[in-house]
Scaffold this motif. Structure first.
Motif, PDB file in Angstrom:
ATOM      1  N   GLU A 148       0.832  -1.206   0.000  1.00 10.12           N
ATOM      2  CA  GLU A 148       0.000   0.000   0.000  1.00 10.12           C
ATOM      3  C   GLU A 148       0.868   1.258   0.000  1.00 10.12           C
ATOM      4  O   GLU A 148       0.580   2.220  -0.713  1.00 10.12           O
ATOM      5  CB  GLU A 148      -0.946   0.010   1.209  1.00 10.12           C
ATOM      6  CG  GLU A 148      -2.084  -0.978   1.095  1.00 10.12           C
ATOM      7  CD  GLU A 148      -2.945  -0.769  -0.142  1.00 10.12           C
ATOM      8  OE1 GLU A 148      -3.301   0.387  -0.441  1.00 10.12           O
ATOM      9  OE2 GLU A 148      -3.235  -1.772  -0.821  1.00 10.12           O
ATOM     10  N   GLU A 149       1.933   1.238   0.793  1.00 10.75           N
ATOM     11  CA  GLU A 149       2.853   2.381   0.813  1.00 10.75           C
ATOM     12  C   GLU A 149       3.487   2.587  -0.557  1.00 10.75           C
ATOM     13  O   GLU A 149       3.621   3.717  -1.023  1.00 10.75           O
ATOM     14  CB  GLU A 149       3.935   2.178   1.873  1.00 10.75           C
ATOM     15  CG  GLU A 149       3.428   2.318   3.297  1.00 10.75           C
ATOM     16  CD  GLU A 149       4.511   2.064   4.334  1.00 10.75           C
ATOM     17  OE1 GLU A 149       5.703   2.196   4.003  1.00 10.75           O
ATOM     18  OE2 GLU A 149       4.148   1.726   5.474  1.00 10.75           O
ATOM     19  N   LYS A 188       2.224   1.719  -3.437  1.00  8.57           N
ATOM     20  CA  LYS A 188       1.198   2.243  -4.336  1.00  8.57           C
ATOM     21  C   LYS A 188       1.061   3.748  -4.163  1.00  8.57           C
ATOM     22  O   LYS A 188       0.918   4.488  -5.141  1.00  8.57           O
ATOM     23  CB  LYS A 188      -0.146   1.556  -4.080  1.00  8.57           C
ATOM     24  CG  LYS A 188      -0.225   0.145  -4.620  1.00  8.57           C
ATOM     25  CD  LYS A 188      -1.563  -0.489  -4.307  1.00  8.57           C
ATOM     26  CE  LYS A 188      -1.642  -1.909  -4.825  1.00  8.57           C
ATOM     27  NZ  LYS A 188      -2.933  -2.550  -4.489  1.00  8.57           N
ATOM     28  N   GLN A 189       1.111   4.204  -2.917  1.00 11.82           N
ATOM     29  CA  GLN A 189       1.020   5.637  -2.656  1.00 11.82           C
ATOM     30  C   GLN A 189       2.229   6.370  -3.241  1.00 11.82           C
ATOM     31  O   GLN A 189       2.084   7.431  -3.853  1.00 11.82           O
ATOM     32  CB  GLN A 189       0.910   5.902  -1.156  1.00 11.82           C
ATOM     33  CG  GLN A 189      -0.420   5.472  -0.569  1.00 11.82           C
ATOM     34  CD  GLN A 189      -0.466   5.635   0.941  1.00 11.82           C
ATOM     35  OE1 GLN A 189       0.524   6.003   1.569  1.00 11.82           O
ATOM     36  NE2 GLN A 189      -1.623   5.353   1.526  1.00 11.82           N
ATOM     37  N   SER A 234       1.872   6.511  -6.956  1.00 15.44           N
ATOM     38  CA  SER A 234       0.866   7.511  -7.315  1.00 15.44           C
ATOM     39  C   SER A 234       1.447   8.925  -7.223  1.00 15.44           C
ATOM     40  O   SER A 234       1.260   9.750  -8.138  1.00 15.44           O
ATOM     41  CB  SER A 234      -0.345   7.379  -6.390  1.00 15.44           C
ATOM     42  OG  SER A 234      -1.281   8.386  -6.659  1.00 15.44           O
ATOM     43  N   ILE A 235       2.172   9.194  -6.165  1.00 12.09           N
ATOM     44  CA  ILE A 235       2.806  10.508  -5.996  1.00 12.09           C
ATOM     45  C   ILE A 235       3.822  10.749  -7.107  1.00 12.09           C
ATOM     46  O   ILE A 235       3.892  11.842  -7.679  1.00 12.09           O
ATOM     47  CB  ILE A 235       3.458  10.626  -4.599  1.00 12.09           C
ATOM     48  CG1 ILE A 235       2.374  10.686  -3.523  1.00 12.09           C
ATOM     49  CG2 ILE A 235       4.381  11.827  -4.512  1.00 12.09           C
ATOM     50  CD1 ILE A 235       2.884  10.511  -2.104  1.00 12.09           C
TER      51      ILE A 235
END
Length: 112
Positions: free
Chosen positions: A65-66, A68-69, A72-73
């Motif tokens: 999840e980290e 993916k973030q 995305s950033i």
């Protein structure tokens, strides 16, 4: 008396057989209990391993999840940089056109 003696011997024989059966049953029960304890120990080890794997999976999901973030950033950053690059390229092209036009006007003025 003889009949009583024979009856006693038969009872002793029967009790001896019963005692042997009980000894055998007891030995079998002890072996079964040992196997049960071994199975309990194996189950406890498996449970420990399973718990460790569950914890590892939770850590991996969190890391995923980290990531993916972060991705995305980084995509947003890349898009922003691409827009900035496009703006700068447009400004540069515009400046080049203006410079060419100014050069052409200077050339025309010199010819006069």
């Amino acid at each position: 008396l003889h009949a009583a003696e024979e009856g006693r011997e038969a009872a002793v024989t029967e009790l001896t057989a019963t005692l042997e059966t009980l000894k055998s049953t007891c030995a079998s029960a002890q072996k079964t209990e040992e196997k049960f304890r071994e199975a309990e120990k194996d189950l406890a080890e498996l449970q420990h391993t399973l718990n460790a794997e569950v914890e590892t999976n939770q850590i991996l999901r969190s890391a995923e999840e980290e990531m993916k973030q972060v991705i995305s950033i980084e995509h947003e950053r890349c898009d922003m940089l691409q827009r900035k690059n496009d703006e700068m390229e447009y400004s540069l092209q515009d400046a080049c056109k203006n410079l060419e036009q100014a050069n052409q006007e200077n050339s025309e003025l010199r010819e006069q």
